[in-house]
Design a protein around this motif. Structure first.
Motif, PDB file in Angstrom:
ATOM      1  N   ARG A  67       0.841  -1.195   0.000  1.00  0.00           N
ATOM      2  CA  ARG A  67       0.000   0.000   0.000  1.00  0.00           C
ATOM      3  C   ARG A  67       0.877   1.245   0.000  1.00  0.00           C
ATOM      4  N   SER A  68       0.226   2.399  -0.217  1.00  0.00           N
ATOM      5  CA  SER A  68       0.906   3.684  -0.176  1.00  0.00           C
ATOM      6  C   SER A  68       0.298   4.532   0.930  1.00  0.00           C
ATOM      7  N   TYR A  69       1.156   5.253   1.633  1.00  0.00           N
ATOM      8  CA  TYR A  69       0.718   6.174   2.684  1.00  0.00           C
ATOM      9  C   TYR A  69       1.046   7.606   2.284  1.00  0.00           C
ATOM     10  N   PRO A  70       0.203   8.575   2.631  1.00  0.00           N
ATOM     11  CA  PRO A  70       0.592   9.968   2.432  1.00  0.00           C
ATOM     12  C   PRO A  70       1.569  10.409   3.517  1.00  0.00           C
ATOM     13  N   VAL A  71       2.605  11.117   3.110  1.00  0.00           N
ATOM     14  CA  VAL A  71       3.495  11.756   4.075  1.00  0.00           C
ATOM     15  C   VAL A  71       2.836  13.069   4.482  1.00  0.00           C
ATOM     16  N   LEU A  72       2.536  13.222   5.766  1.00  0.00           N
ATOM     17  CA  LEU A  72       1.780  14.389   6.230  1.00  0.00           C
ATOM     18  C   LEU A  72       2.640  15.638   6.336  1.00  0.00           C
ATOM     19  N   ALA A  73       3.930  15.457   6.557  1.00  0.00           N
ATOM     20  CA  ALA A  73       4.833  16.609   6.613  1.00  0.00           C
ATOM     21  C   ALA A  73       6.252  16.130   6.342  1.00  0.00           C
ATOM     22  N   ALA A  74       6.969  16.901   5.533  1.00  0.00           N
ATOM     23  CA  ALA A  74       8.385  16.636   5.249  1.00  0.00           C
ATOM     24  C   ALA A  74       8.993  17.957   4.802  1.00  0.00           C
ATOM     25  N   SER A  75       9.859  18.521   5.609  1.00  0.00           N
ATOM     26  CA  SER A  75      10.367  19.862   5.337  1.00  0.00           C
ATOM     27  C   SER A  75      11.455  19.845   4.267  1.00  0.00           C
ATOM     28  N   GLY A  76      11.816  21.043   3.819  1.00  0.00           N
ATOM     29  CA  GLY A  76      12.901  21.188   2.862  1.00  0.00           C
ATOM     30  C   GLY A  76      12.440  21.141   1.420  1.00  0.00           C
ATOM     31  N   VAL A  77      13.407  21.008   0.528  1.00  0.00           N
ATOM     32  CA  VAL A  77      13.161  20.997  -0.908  1.00  0.00           C
ATOM     33  C   VAL A  77      13.783  19.728  -1.497  1.00  0.00           C
ATOM     34  N   LEU A  78      13.634  19.536  -2.809  1.00  0.00           N
ATOM     35  CA  LEU A  78      14.269  18.401  -3.454  1.00  0.00           C
ATOM     36  C   LEU A  78      15.789  18.562  -3.376  1.00  0.00           C
ATOM     37  N   GLY A  79      16.460  17.451  -3.115  1.00  0.00           N
ATOM     38  CA  GLY A  79      17.904  17.478  -2.961  1.00  0.00           C
ATOM     39  C   GLY A  79      18.319  16.837  -1.656  1.00  0.00           C
ATOM     40  N   PRO A  80      19.543  16.304  -1.597  1.00  0.00           N
ATOM     41  CA  PRO A  80      19.984  15.593  -0.394  1.00  0.00           C
ATOM     42  C   PRO A  80      20.192  16.523   0.796  1.00  0.00           C
ATOM     43  N   LYS A  81      20.194  15.925   1.970  1.00  0.00           N
ATOM     44  CA  LYS A  81      20.531  16.667   3.181  1.00  0.00           C
ATOM     45  C   LYS A  81      22.037  16.880   3.201  1.00  0.00           C
ATOM     46  N   LEU A  82      22.466  18.092   3.584  1.00  0.00           N
ATOM     47  CA  LEU A  82      23.888  18.414   3.571  1.00  0.00           C
ATOM     48  C   LEU A  82      24.457  18.700   4.955  1.00  0.00           C
ATOM     49  N   ARG A  83      23.655  19.346   5.819  1.00  0.00           N
ATOM     50  CA  ARG A  83      24.219  19.762   7.096  1.00  0.00           C
ATOM     51  C   ARG A  83      23.149  19.878   8.172  1.00  0.00           C
ATOM     52  N   GLU A  84      23.594  19.844   9.405  1.00  0.00           N
ATOM     53  CA  GLU A  84      22.706  20.018  10.543  1.00  0.00           C
ATOM     54  C   GLU A  84      21.971  21.346  10.430  1.00  0.00           C
ATOM     55  N   GLY A  85      20.643  21.292  10.614  1.00  0.00           N
ATOM     56  CA  GLY A  85      19.847  22.513  10.617  1.00  0.00           C
ATOM     57  C   GLY A  85      19.356  22.973   9.270  1.00  0.00           C
ATOM     58  N   ASP A  86      19.653  22.226   8.182  1.00  0.00           N
ATOM     59  CA  ASP A  86      19.170  22.679   6.868  1.00  0.00           C
ATOM     60  C   ASP A  86      17.720  22.274   6.605  1.00  0.00           C
ATOM     61  N   LYS A  87      17.130  21.521   7.538  1.00  0.00           N
ATOM     62  CA  LYS A  87      15.722  21.126   7.480  1.00  0.00           C
ATOM     63  C   LYS A  87      15.398  20.224   6.282  1.00  0.00           C
ATOM     64  N   GLN A  88      16.425  19.610   5.708  1.00  0.00           N
ATOM     65  CA  GLN A  88      16.230  18.737   4.555  1.00  0.00           C
ATOM     66  C   GLN A  88      15.941  17.300   4.992  1.00  0.00           C
ATOM     67  N   VAL A  89      14.982  16.683   4.321  1.00  0.00           N
ATOM     68  CA  VAL A  89      14.840  15.233   4.406  1.00  0.00           C
ATOM     69  C   VAL A  89      15.965  14.637   3.563  1.00  0.00           C
ATOM     70  N   PRO A  90      16.738  13.694   4.098  1.00  0.00           N
ATOM     71  CA  PRO A  90      17.833  13.117   3.309  1.00  0.00           C
ATOM     72  C   PRO A  90      17.325  12.309   2.127  1.00  0.00           C
ATOM     73  N   GLU A  91      18.229  12.032   1.209  1.00  0.00           N
ATOM     74  CA  GLU A  91      17.935  11.169   0.067  1.00  0.00           C
ATOM     75  C   GLU A  91      19.003  10.083   0.006  1.00  0.00           C
ATOM     76  N   GLY A  92      18.568   8.855  -0.173  1.00  0.00           N
ATOM     77  CA  GLY A  92      19.515   7.753  -0.204  1.00  0.00           C
ATOM     78  C   GLY A  92      18.850   6.453   0.198  1.00  0.00           C
ATOM     79  N   ILE A  93      19.662   5.470   0.511  1.00  0.00           N
ATOM     80  CA  ILE A  93      19.190   4.133   0.883  1.00  0.00           C
ATOM     81  C   ILE A  93      19.665   3.861   2.304  1.00  0.00           C
ATOM     82  N   TYR A  94      18.720   3.613   3.184  1.00  0.00           N
ATOM     83  CA  TYR A  94      19.016   3.561   4.614  1.00  0.00           C
ATOM     84  C   TYR A  94      18.453   2.307   5.274  1.00  0.00           C
ATOM     85  N   GLN A  95      18.982   2.035   6.456  1.00  0.00           N
ATOM     86  CA  GLN A  95      18.444   1.005   7.333  1.00  0.00           C
ATOM     87  C   GLN A  95      17.921   1.679   8.605  1.00  0.00           C
TER      88      GLN A  95
END
Length: 211
Positions: A67-95
């Motif tokens: 199934r698919s779920y809606p993400v209710l909130a995710a801050s930032g813009v398209l692009g990877p997270k770079l640093r603490e406090g940039d409010k970015q959701v990271p992009e990548g493959i995680y555990q």
């Protein structure tokens, strides 16, 4: 985002509280997909531009959409997270590193951001603080995390306890690479971002919708 401890619940307490209701909500989707519950492995695919989180399971190397779920909130813009406090959701493959039954955001699942890939390229670029404390959690507020609402957080928490956190992977993409060529989003980015998007695209290719 700082995730303080707000109680003394254990994971077992959470399963006792929310386990049956969560299973009742999940089971119809598993029955429709004709796959066993609980599954052997779980993969969560997050797509930032459409605010979706897809739940897939893997049994005997076969990937099945649940199934698919809606993400209710995710801050930032398209692009990877770079640093603490940039409010970015990271992009990548995680555990998953751990489950937090005492999250200020109801329940949460901790991603292993920054992973080895993130740390390598942060070091290369001299970014000493690439950020940390990235979660999938309840509620509907986010500063770099994926906020899913309380019921969905309960389902994902309970499902993870059943399959084991080592059997859960999370991939986060800026856009759905099964539909869109995300390499175009990296045209003006460093080479490592282009490599990252190729890795994400290849990973998503394993999860093809029949619908």
């Amino acid at each position: 985002m700082f995730h303080k401890i707000v109680g003394k619940r254990t994971t077992a307490d959470v399963v006792d509280l929310y386990g049956e209701a969560s299973k009742d909500r999940l089971l119809p989707f598993f029955k429709t997909a004709n796959v066993q519950f609980p599954p052997e492995k779980v993969t969560l695919l997050a797509i930032k531009d459409s605010n979706e989180l897809e739940l897939w399971v893997e049994n005997a190397e076969e990937q099945t959409f649940i199934r698919s779920y809606p993400v209710l909130a995710a801050s930032g813009v398209l692009g990877p997270k770079l640093r603490e406090g940039d409010k970015q959701v990271p992009e990548g493959i995680y555990q998953l590193e751990y489950l937090n039954p005492n999250s200020a955001f109801h329940l949460s699942l901790k991603l292993n951001y920054p992973n080895d890939f993130d740390l390598l390229h942060a070091k290369e670029e001299g970014r000493a603080e690439p950020g940390t404390n990235i979660f999938i959690h309840g509620k509907a507020i986010s500063i770099g995390c994926l906020a899913m609402g309380d019921e969905v957080a309960e389902e994902l928490f309970v499902l993870t306890t059943l399959v084991g956190k080592s059997n859960v992977n999370v991939a986060i993409a800026p856009s759905d690479p099964r539909i869109n060529d995300i390499s175009k989003l990296a045209s003006d980015k460093p080479q490592w971002v282009k490599t990252l998007y190729l890795n994400i695209s290849n990973y998503f290719e394993r999860f093809k919708h029949d619908r």
